[in-house]
Motif scaffolding. Sequence first.
Motif, short mmCIF file in Angstrom:
data_model
loop_
_atom_site.label_atom_id
_atom_site.label_comp_id
_atom_site.label_asym_id
_atom_site.label_seq_id
_atom_site.Cartn_x
_atom_site.Cartn_y
_atom_site.Cartn_z
N GLY A 121 -32.65 40.50 -4.57
CA GLY A 121 -31.80 41.54 -3.99
C GLY A 121 -30.38 41.04 -3.85
N ASP A 122 -29.52 41.88 -3.33
CA ASP A 122 -28.10 41.51 -3.19
C ASP A 122 -27.90 40.31 -2.27
N VAL A 123 -28.55 40.34 -1.12
CA VAL A 123 -28.36 39.26 -0.14
C VAL A 123 -28.99 37.97 -0.64
N SER A 124 -30.19 38.05 -1.20
CA SER A 124 -30.84 36.83 -1.68
C SER A 124 -30.10 36.26 -2.90
N GLU A 125 -29.49 37.12 -3.70
CA GLU A 125 -28.68 36.64 -4.82
C GLU A 125 -27.46 35.88 -4.31
N MET A 126 -26.82 36.41 -3.29
CA MET A 126 -25.65 35.76 -2.70
C MET A 126 -26.05 34.43 -2.06
N PHE A 146 -30.03 32.20 -10.36
CA PHE A 146 -28.99 33.22 -10.20
C PHE A 146 -28.61 33.81 -11.56
N GLY A 148 -30.69 41.77 -14.83
CA GLY A 148 -30.08 42.98 -14.30
C GLY A 148 -29.17 43.66 -15.30
N SER A 149 -28.43 42.87 -16.08
CA SER A 149 -27.52 43.45 -17.06
C SER A 149 -28.26 44.04 -18.26
N ASN A 151 -31.28 36.10 -12.98
CA ASN A 151 -31.28 37.37 -12.28
C ASN A 151 -30.15 38.27 -12.79
N VAL A 152 -28.98 37.70 -13.00
CA VAL A 152 -27.84 38.48 -13.51
C VAL A 152 -28.12 38.98 -14.92
#
Length: 59
Positions: free
Chosen positions: A29-34, A13, A20-21, A16-17
């Motif tokens: 993706g958004d859902v898989s990150e959550m 996680f 992305g930054s 990925n953050v």
Amino acid sequence: MLLTIALLLFATFGANVVMGSMGLGGFLGDVSEMLTLFAATIFFVAVILQKEAAEKKSK
């Protein structure tokens, strides 16, 4: 074992953050990150509950 899984999921996680930054585009993706963060939380809570049960049993 469970703590290692929680740390790996949280590291995924976090990576990925960070990606992305930096503008490199995250690999989740958004859902898989959550779901990754949710799974890391579940495993971490399981570790805490196991440690509390072991401490209670030893007293």
